[in-house]
Design a protein around this motif. Structure first.
Motif, PDB file in Angstrom:
ATOM      1  N   GLY A 200       0.820  -1.202   0.000  1.00 18.27           N
ATOM      2  CA  GLY A 200       0.000   0.000   0.000  1.00 18.27           C
ATOM      3  C   GLY A 200       0.853   1.250   0.000  1.00 18.27           C
ATOM      4  N   PHE A 201       0.384   2.270  -0.686  1.00 17.24           N
ATOM      5  CA  PHE A 201       1.061   3.558  -0.709  1.00 17.24           C
ATOM      6  C   PHE A 201       0.040   4.624  -0.367  1.00 17.24           C
ATOM      7  N   ASN A 202       0.438   5.604   0.451  1.00 17.98           N
ATOM      8  CA  ASN A 202      -0.541   6.625   0.793  1.00 17.98           C
ATOM      9  C   ASN A 202       0.047   8.024   0.789  1.00 17.98           C
ATOM     10  N   CYS A 203      -0.838   8.986   0.544  1.00 17.29           N
ATOM     11  CA  CYS A 203      -0.476  10.397   0.509  1.00 17.29           C
ATOM     12  C   CYS A 203      -1.298  11.124   1.562  1.00 17.29           C
ATOM     13  N   GLY A 204      -0.647  11.912   2.398  1.00 14.76           N
ATOM     14  CA  GLY A 204      -1.348  12.710   3.394  1.00 14.76           C
ATOM     15  C   GLY A 204      -1.678  14.077   2.824  1.00 14.76           C
ATOM     16  N   ILE A 205      -2.938  14.488   2.916  1.00 19.57           N
ATOM     17  CA  ILE A 205      -3.359  15.800   2.432  1.00 19.57           C
ATOM     18  C   ILE A 205      -3.290  16.776   3.599  1.00 19.57           C
ATOM     19  N   VAL A 206      -2.418  17.775   3.488  1.00 17.45           N
ATOM     20  CA  VAL A 206      -2.198  18.712   4.588  1.00 17.45           C
ATOM     21  C   VAL A 206      -2.435  20.144   4.120  1.00 17.45           C
TER      22      VAL A 206
ATOM     23  N   CYS B  26     -12.980   1.693  -0.978  1.00 15.19           N
ATOM     24  CA  CYS B  26     -13.403   1.557   0.412  1.00 15.19           C
ATOM     25  C   CYS B  26     -12.916   2.748   1.211  1.00 15.19           C
ATOM     26  N   THR B  27     -13.690   3.118   2.212  1.00 14.61           N
ATOM     27  CA  THR B  27     -13.267   4.129   3.163  1.00 14.61           C
ATOM     28  C   THR B  27     -12.901   3.390   4.438  1.00 14.61           C
ATOM     29  N   ILE B  28     -11.632   3.430   4.796  1.00 12.90           N
ATOM     30  CA  ILE B  28     -11.161   2.685   5.960  1.00 12.90           C
ATOM     31  C   ILE B  28     -11.618   3.381   7.235  1.00 12.90           C
ATOM     32  N   GLU B  29     -11.453   4.696   7.265  1.00 18.42           N
ATOM     33  CA  GLU B  29     -11.927   5.544   8.354  1.00 18.42           C
ATOM     34  C   GLU B  29     -12.524   6.772   7.683  1.00 18.42           C
ATOM     35  N   PRO B  30     -13.249   7.622   8.433  1.00 19.37           N
ATOM     36  CA  PRO B  30     -13.841   8.806   7.800  1.00 19.37           C
ATOM     37  C   PRO B  30     -12.840   9.681   7.060  1.00 19.37           C
ATOM     38  N   ASN B  31     -11.580   9.675   7.493  1.00 22.18           N
ATOM     39  CA  ASN B  31     -10.602  10.546   6.837  1.00 22.18           C
ATOM     40  C   ASN B  31      -9.610   9.784   5.969  1.00 22.18           C
ATOM     41  N   ILE B  32      -9.921   8.544   5.605  1.00 28.53           N
ATOM     42  CA  ILE B  32      -9.042   7.746   4.758  1.00 28.53           C
ATOM     43  C   ILE B  32      -9.852   7.121   3.627  1.00 28.53           C
ATOM     44  N   GLY B  33      -9.375   7.262   2.404  1.00 28.11           N
ATOM     45  CA  GLY B  33     -10.061   6.644   1.280  1.00 28.11           C
ATOM     46  C   GLY B  33      -9.075   6.104   0.268  1.00 28.11           C
ATOM     47  N   ARG B  34      -9.470   5.045  -0.433  1.00 31.20           N
ATOM     48  CA  ARG B  34      -8.646   4.471  -1.498  1.00 31.20           C
ATOM     49  C   ARG B  34      -9.276   4.827  -2.835  1.00 31.20           C
TER      50      ARG B  34
ATOM     51  N   PHE C 234      -5.524   7.964   0.262  1.00 27.10           N
ATOM     52  CA  PHE C 234      -5.410   9.373   0.640  1.00 27.10           C
ATOM     53  C   PHE C 234      -5.892   9.548   2.073  1.00 27.10           C
ATOM     54  N   VAL C 235      -5.133  10.327   2.839  1.00 31.59           N
ATOM     55  CA  VAL C 235      -5.446  10.573   4.246  1.00 31.59           C
ATOM     56  C   VAL C 235      -5.665  12.072   4.435  1.00 31.59           C
ATOM     57  N   ASP C 236      -6.855  12.450   4.881  1.00 30.16           N
ATOM     58  CA  ASP C 236      -7.157  13.856   5.167  1.00 30.16           C
ATOM     59  C   ASP C 236      -6.693  14.141   6.591  1.00 30.16           C
ATOM     60  N   ILE C 237      -5.573  14.851   6.709  1.00 34.58           N
ATOM     61  CA  ILE C 237      -4.962  15.089   8.015  1.00 34.58           C
ATOM     62  C   ILE C 237      -5.470  16.398   8.604  1.00 34.58           C
ATOM     63  N   ALA C 238      -5.767  16.392   9.897  1.00 32.26           N
ATOM     64  CA  ALA C 238      -6.336  17.559  10.578  1.00 32.26           C
ATOM     65  C   ALA C 238      -5.564  18.826  10.264  1.00 32.26           C
ATOM     66  N   GLY C 239      -6.280  19.949  10.061  1.00 33.09           N
ATOM     67  CA  GLY C 239      -5.678  21.227   9.684  1.00 33.09           C
ATOM     68  C   GLY C 239      -4.575  21.661  10.636  1.00 33.09           C
ATOM     69  N   LEU C 240      -3.451  22.045  10.077  1.00 29.81           N
ATOM     70  CA  LEU C 240      -2.303  22.480  10.862  1.00 29.81           C
ATOM     71  C   LEU C 240      -2.370  23.985  11.088  1.00 29.81           C
ATOM     72  N   VAL C 241      -1.886  24.441  12.230  1.00 30.50           N
ATOM     73  CA  VAL C 241      -1.795  25.884  12.502  1.00 30.50           C
ATOM     74  C   VAL C 241      -0.377  26.203  12.959  1.00 30.50           C
ATOM     75  N   ARG C 242      -0.029  27.485  12.952  1.00 27.34           N
ATOM     76  CA  ARG C 242       1.273  27.908  13.448  1.00 27.34           C
ATOM     77  C   ARG C 242       1.424  27.446  14.904  1.00 27.34           C
TER      78      ARG C 242
ATOM     79  N   ALA D 234       1.345  12.983  14.373  1.00 33.01           N
ATOM     80  CA  ALA D 234       1.291  11.520  14.448  1.00 33.01           C
ATOM     81  C   ALA D 234       0.782  10.930  13.143  1.00 33.01           C
ATOM     82  N   HIS D 235      -0.251  11.555  12.567  1.00 34.03           N
ATOM     83  CA  HIS D 235      -0.822  11.039  11.322  1.00 34.03           C
ATOM     84  C   HIS D 235       0.127  11.215  10.143  1.00 34.03           C
ATOM     85  N   ILE D 236       0.795  12.354  10.101  1.00 38.67           N
ATOM     86  CA  ILE D 236       1.641  12.638   8.931  1.00 38.67           C
ATOM     87  C   ILE D 236       2.898  11.786   8.919  1.00 38.67           C
ATOM     88  N   ARG D 237       3.344  11.326  10.090  1.00 44.94           N
ATOM     89  CA  ARG D 237       4.530  10.464  10.132  1.00 44.94           C
ATOM     90  C   ARG D 237       4.275   9.142   9.411  1.00 44.94           C
ATOM     91  N   GLU D 238       3.014   8.737   9.297  1.00 47.37           N
ATOM     92  CA  GLU D 238       2.677   7.420   8.763  1.00 47.37           C
ATOM     93  C   GLU D 238       2.483   7.403   7.252  1.00 47.37           C
TER      94      GLU D 238
END
Length: 364
Positions: free
Chosen positions: A2-8, A36-44, A71-79, A93-97
């Motif tokens: 499996g290969f995945n891309c984190g959307i940030v 399939c959607t593995i979790e609400p924020n993950i889709g293939r 694709f992984v929708d990662i929680a919005g980052l702030v400064r 934690a999510h983006i490390r994976e």
């Protein structure tokens, strides 16, 4: 495999809109492609590839199975995320994976959609995210140095080798350079186990207004210039258009894109660019039962590619009957390619090429 891309991205840049459109489009195509959607924020999502349809026509396949990206929708980052601001710890934690980062940048003006930084500046936004990732990597490496130093002074060769790798990485981060730009390919490979954020390849996605979907705008032009300087890539999309497309029946999508002067959807471009970003290629298997696309990293050898299908194929590998895609099409399938002398018998060390149509012989 499996290969995945984190959307940030920062809040309110269109990140989740793009993710939702991406997964809705995939779900709508579920009759033809697995989704399939593995979790609400993950889709293939299926990787668009016209070659697969052509192979299936020639082989008279009952089923088509494309290769997919996750694709992984990662929680919005702030400064301040590196110090735990906002959802910082969860974000990191999510983006490390993930294997690669798709960085969505807001490249449109809209008085009704506030910007967390007060004004539209995609380069500043990119630098905020990059800075937070570098700070997180710096903290991670600095925590390791003390223990490694003690072990190295005690004669531990493995600790000394790791210290020799980490020290220049710390110096690069302190100088404001992400590790993917500062370290060699060999060093980056050696660091894979450390799960460092700035070692991951990046694709910039410029979210523009509808009118700029085809040619971009001055904001996206600045991002494209930055990407070129970094040796990275940039893709222009309109999240608003993609959200509309995702709600249309499959039969109406082509006409809608043509009306807008677009050859393909922005999401197709993102998926394809993400595939290329990870240095992936596709090989195929084709027959009456199914035509299927398989994903491997460029440079993969035949026996390893066989293992992607099934571990027994790799363990008992004998040979790979191989036809280049263009030959398979030109000679109308396996029988025609064989008669024309275009079917090759390749051994376990053959380096698989993009588009190869393969049949693995094995004995377990």
């Amino acid at each position: 495999m499996g290969f995945n891309c984190g959307i940030v991205g920062l809040p309110n840049v269109g990140k989740s809109t793009l993710f939702n459109a991406l997964t809705a489009t995939a779900a709508a195509a579920a009759a033809n492609y697995p989704f399939c959607t593995i979790e609400p924020n993950i889709g293939r999502v299926a990787v668009p590839d016209a070659r697969l349809t052509r192979l299936a026509e020639i082989a008279k396949s009952a089923k088509i199975v494309p290769t997919v990206l996750e694709f992984v929708d990662i929680a919005g980052l702030v400064r301040g995320a590196s110090k735990g601001e906002g959802l910082g710890n969860q974000f990191l934690a999510h983006i490390r994976e993930v294997d690669a980062i798709i960085h969505v940048l807001r490249c449109f003006e809209d008085s009704e959609v506030t910007h967390v930084e007060g004004a539209i500046d995609p380069i500043r936004d990119a630098e905020i995210v990059e800075t937070e990732l570098m700070l997180a990597d710096l903290q991670s490496l600095e925590k390791r140095v003390s223990g490694l130093g003690k072990r190295a002074r005690g004669g531990d060769r493995e600790a000394a080798a790791q210290l020799a790798l980490i020290e220049p990485a710390i110096a690069a981060l302190e100088a404001g350079r992400p590790l993917r730009a500062a370290m060699t390919e060999e060093q980056l490979h050696a660091m894979r186990g450390l799960q460092l954020l700035t070692t991951k390849p990046v694709l910039y996605v410029c979210n523009v207004e509808e009118a700029a979907a085809r040619a971009g705008n001055p904001f996206s032009a600045r991002v494209a210039a930055r990407a070129a300087e970094e040796g990275a890539r940039a893709v222009v999309v309109s999240a608003a258009i993609e959200a509309e497309i995702s709600q249309l029946p499959e039969a109406d999508r082509r006409a809608f894109l043509e009306e807008l002067g677009l050859a393909e959807s922005g999401l197709d471009r993102i998926v394809r660019a993400g595939y290329e970003l990870l240095n992936l290629i596709t090989f195929f298997t084709a027959g009456p039962k199914e035509s299927r696309a398989w994903t491997v990293v460029r440079g993969t050898r035949a026996a390893e590619a066989a293992g992607v299908i099934h571990s027994d194929f790799q363990r008992g590998f004998i040979a790979a009957e191989t036809i280049a895609y263009d030959d398979y099409v030109a000679f109308r399938g396996e029988a025609g390619a064989r008669e024309a002398g275009r079917l090759r018998i390749e051994g376990r060390d053959y380096v698989v090429q993009d588009g190869d149509v393969m049949l693995f012989r094995f004995n377990v």
